[in-house]
Motif scaffolding. Structure first.
Motif, PDB file in Angstrom:
ATOM      1  N   MET A   9       0.738  -1.294  -0.063  1.00 60.12           N
ATOM      2  CA  MET A   9      -0.053   0.134  -0.151  1.00 60.12           C
ATOM      3  C   MET A   9       0.890   1.197   0.047  1.00 60.12           C
ATOM      4  O   MET A   9       0.825   2.118   0.967  1.00 60.12           O
ATOM      5  CB  MET A   9      -0.938  -0.064   1.087  1.00 60.12           C
ATOM      6  CG  MET A   9      -1.631  -1.081   1.270  1.00 60.12           C
ATOM      7  SD  MET A   9      -2.958  -1.633   0.070  1.00 60.12           S
ATOM      8  CE  MET A   9      -4.089  -0.501   0.284  1.00 60.12           C
ATOM      9  N   LYS A 275      -4.324   4.045  -2.044  1.00 57.59           N
ATOM     10  CA  LYS A 275      -5.539   3.765  -1.480  1.00 57.59           C
ATOM     11  C   LYS A 275      -5.957   4.843  -0.381  1.00 57.59           C
ATOM     12  O   LYS A 275      -4.823   5.118   0.426  1.00 57.59           O
ATOM     13  CB  LYS A 275      -5.755   2.371  -0.953  1.00 57.59           C
ATOM     14  CG  LYS A 275      -6.717   1.860   0.044  1.00 57.59           C
ATOM     15  CD  LYS A 275      -6.617   0.636   0.703  1.00 57.59           C
ATOM     16  CE  LYS A 275      -7.260   0.329   1.854  1.00 57.59           C
ATOM     17  NZ  LYS A 275      -6.692   1.097   2.883  1.00 57.59           N
ATOM     18  N   ARG A 277      -9.260   6.639   2.419  1.00 54.38           N
ATOM     19  CA  ARG A 277     -10.685   6.568   2.650  1.00 54.38           C
ATOM     20  C   ARG A 277     -10.693   8.139   2.962  1.00 54.38           C
ATOM     21  O   ARG A 277      -9.988   8.993   3.664  1.00 54.38           O
ATOM     22  CB  ARG A 277     -10.924   5.770   4.003  1.00 54.38           C
ATOM     23  CG  ARG A 277     -11.045   4.328   3.777  1.00 54.38           C
ATOM     24  CD  ARG A 277     -11.951   3.768   4.853  1.00 54.38           C
ATOM     25  NE  ARG A 277     -12.077   2.147   4.295  1.00 54.38           N
ATOM     26  CZ  ARG A 277     -13.056   1.915   3.551  1.00 54.38           C
ATOM     27  NH1 ARG A 277     -13.900   2.735   3.205  1.00 54.38           N
ATOM     28  NH2 ARG A 277     -13.244   0.692   3.466  1.00 54.38           N
ATOM     29  N   LEU A 282     -13.974   4.404   0.300  1.00 50.74           N
ATOM     30  CA  LEU A 282     -12.972   3.887  -0.219  1.00 50.74           C
ATOM     31  C   LEU A 282     -12.477   4.742  -1.625  1.00 50.74           C
ATOM     32  O   LEU A 282     -13.362   4.632  -2.631  1.00 50.74           O
ATOM     33  CB  LEU A 282     -12.780   2.295  -0.329  1.00 50.74           C
ATOM     34  CG  LEU A 282     -11.569   1.928  -1.080  1.00 50.74           C
ATOM     35  CD1 LEU A 282     -10.397   1.989  -0.294  1.00 50.74           C
ATOM     36  CD2 LEU A 282     -11.646   0.455  -1.609  1.00 50.74           C
ATOM     37  N   LEU A 307      -4.971  -2.695  -6.192  1.00 48.79           N
ATOM     38  CA  LEU A 307      -5.077  -1.952  -4.741  1.00 48.79           C
ATOM     39  C   LEU A 307      -6.681  -2.340  -4.339  1.00 48.79           C
ATOM     40  O   LEU A 307      -7.082  -2.513  -3.165  1.00 48.79           O
ATOM     41  CB  LEU A 307      -4.907  -0.446  -4.940  1.00 48.79           C
ATOM     42  CG  LEU A 307      -3.602  -0.140  -4.809  1.00 48.79           C
ATOM     43  CD1 LEU A 307      -3.494   1.315  -4.825  1.00 48.79           C
ATOM     44  CD2 LEU A 307      -2.745  -0.571  -3.812  1.00 48.79           C
ATOM     45  N   ALA A 311      -7.861  -4.325  -1.162  1.00 46.27           N
ATOM     46  CA  ALA A 311      -8.776  -3.754  -0.325  1.00 46.27           C
ATOM     47  C   ALA A 311      -9.943  -4.490  -0.026  1.00 46.27           C
ATOM     48  O   ALA A 311     -10.449  -4.462   1.066  1.00 46.27           O
ATOM     49  CB  ALA A 311      -9.108  -2.398  -0.666  1.00 46.27           C
ATOM     50  N   TRP A 312     -10.448  -5.224  -0.851  1.00 42.21           N
ATOM     51  CA  TRP A 312     -11.613  -6.127  -0.651  1.00 42.21           C
ATOM     52  C   TRP A 312     -11.281  -7.217  -0.287  1.00 42.21           C
ATOM     53  O   TRP A 312     -12.185  -7.760   0.634  1.00 42.21           O
ATOM     54  CB  TRP A 312     -12.204  -6.435  -2.459  1.00 42.21           C
ATOM     55  CG  TRP A 312     -13.049  -5.402  -2.865  1.00 42.21           C
ATOM     56  CD1 TRP A 312     -13.308  -5.462  -4.305  1.00 42.21           C
ATOM     57  CD2 TRP A 312     -13.541  -4.260  -2.726  1.00 42.21           C
ATOM     58  NE1 TRP A 312     -14.124  -4.567  -4.807  1.00 42.21           N
ATOM     59  CE2 TRP A 312     -14.135  -3.792  -3.821  1.00 42.21           C
ATOM     60  CE3 TRP A 312     -13.334  -3.398  -1.298  1.00 42.21           C
ATOM     61  CZ2 TRP A 312     -14.843  -2.382  -3.687  1.00 42.21           C
ATOM     62  CZ3 TRP A 312     -14.265  -2.282  -1.276  1.00 42.21           C
ATOM     63  CH2 TRP A 312     -14.840  -1.624  -2.448  1.00 42.21           C
ATOM     64  N   GLN A 315     -11.087  -6.441   3.535  1.00 42.74           N
ATOM     65  CA  GLN A 315     -12.714  -6.170   3.930  1.00 42.74           C
ATOM     66  C   GLN A 315     -13.305  -7.251   4.467  1.00 42.74           C
ATOM     67  O   GLN A 315     -14.012  -7.509   5.152  1.00 42.74           O
ATOM     68  CB  GLN A 315     -13.302  -5.201   3.107  1.00 42.74           C
ATOM     69  CG  GLN A 315     -14.580  -4.760   3.725  1.00 42.74           C
ATOM     70  CD  GLN A 315     -15.214  -3.584   2.630  1.00 42.74           C
ATOM     71  OE1 GLN A 315     -14.555  -2.766   2.497  1.00 42.74           O
ATOM     72  NE2 GLN A 315     -16.642  -3.827   2.263  1.00 42.74           N
TER      73      GLN A 315
END
Length: 318
Positions: A9, A275, A277, A282, A307, A311-312, A315
């Motif tokens: 990241m 990435k 927030r 997101l 990315l 991220a998924w 999560q």
């Protein structure tokens, strides 16, 4: 084609050095595939000849062309037919030159083709004006439910968009002249005697797209209108470098289609693929490629997708 290698990241991916090479390298394969298998995409192979003058080293345009001027560029084993020209083949004032097979994009065909591919895959296009990046999540834009992800590809306007306002992004103004004359190949010389921010390049686009004569790299210049004096210098340099354009005659024998100006989204520190927030949403940033937008496009897109996938995955494990 390998995938773009990103480390845990990162805040940004530099468009210089190894990371830039990876983004460009991961784009060559898809572009080559378009040439070979998708003639409607407006991309074709073209021989490219790079002329180098030692006296241009350190200029704004020479720095822009830096990788092309390397005696051992990273792409030497990527592009076909790479070779150095012998000294006796060089024109007056040219210290070295290299030749290889590159790709040339007729953007007037390619961009609509890309839109058609998106439409075929169910993408919905909407045009709107946003003051803040979270405006892209409003119900008027997405009436079918909440937005989980925004991919920010706002380019130069990332410097002004609320929630982003990346002050490290600035324009690098490029001016061109499009003519009907055929150059037969692509030629580049990253430096001129006319100014530190000017260069000379010629490329003939596929399917009657005309020949592009350039150019300039005027960082911080927001002027969108063509400078007629610069246009004359561009044409004069192009005709001198590529006699095939007018069969050795002057610029009055150029058949001009139009003049153009573009503002490249240059970012200090390089392309931002990151990435983040913002307001609980997101956001994947993908902007700031400067003059390398097309040549790094698929590499940047894949890096952004990587990315998103990461991220998924994170999560899903929460």
């Amino acid at each position: 084609m390998g995938r773009c290698q990103l480390h845990a990241m990162p805040r940004s991916v530099s468009i210089r050095g190894t990371d830039a090479a990876e983004l460009d390298k991961n784009t060559w394969g898809p572009l080559e595939d378009l040439v070979r298998n998708h003639p409607g995409a407006g991309v074709h192979f073209q021989e490219c000849e790079i002329h180098n003058r030692a006296k241009d080293v350190g200029s704004a345009t020479a720095n822009w062309f830096k990788e092309l001027l390397s005696s051992n560029p990273w792409f030497v084993k990527i592009v076909p037919n790479f070779r150095s020209l012998p000294k006796e083949a060089l024109g007056p004032g040219i210290d070295s030159a290299s030749v290889f097979t590159s790709v040339c994009i007729n953007t007037a065909i390619h961009l609509p083709w890309l839109i058609s591919q998106c439409l075929s895959n169910g993408v919905i296009f909407k045009r709107d004006v946003f003051d803040h990046i979270l405006d892209a999540t409003t119900s008027g834009i997405h009436p079918n439910g909440p937005v989980d992800l925004v991919v920010n590809c706002t380019g130069l306007m990332a410097s002004k968009l609320g929630g982003v306002q990346d002050t490290s992004v600035a324009p690098a103004r490029g001016q061109i002249v499009i003519v009907r004359n055929d150059a037969g190949k692509m030629l580049d010389m990253p430096g001129t005697d006319d100014g530190d921010e000017e260069a000379c390049y010629v490329m003939t686009r596929a399917a009657g797209g005309g020949t592009i004569l350039g150019g300039s790299y005027q960082k911080g210049n927001w002027e969108s209108q063509s400078d007629p004096n610069l246009a004359v210098r561009i044409m004069t340099r192009a005709v001198k470098m590529c006699s095939a354009l007018t069969n050795g005659k002057g610029i009055e024998h150029l058949d001009i289609i139009r003049h153009g100006v573009g503002l490249r989204p240059v970012r200090d520190g390089g392309t931002r693929i990151e990435k983040k927030r913002i307001g609980g949403v997101l956001v994947i940033h993908n902007y700031g490629a400067g003059g390398a937008g097309y040549q790094s496009s698929y590499g940047c897109a894949q890096a952004a997708v990587d990315l998103i996938d990461l991220a998924w995955d994170v999560q899903a494990k929460l």
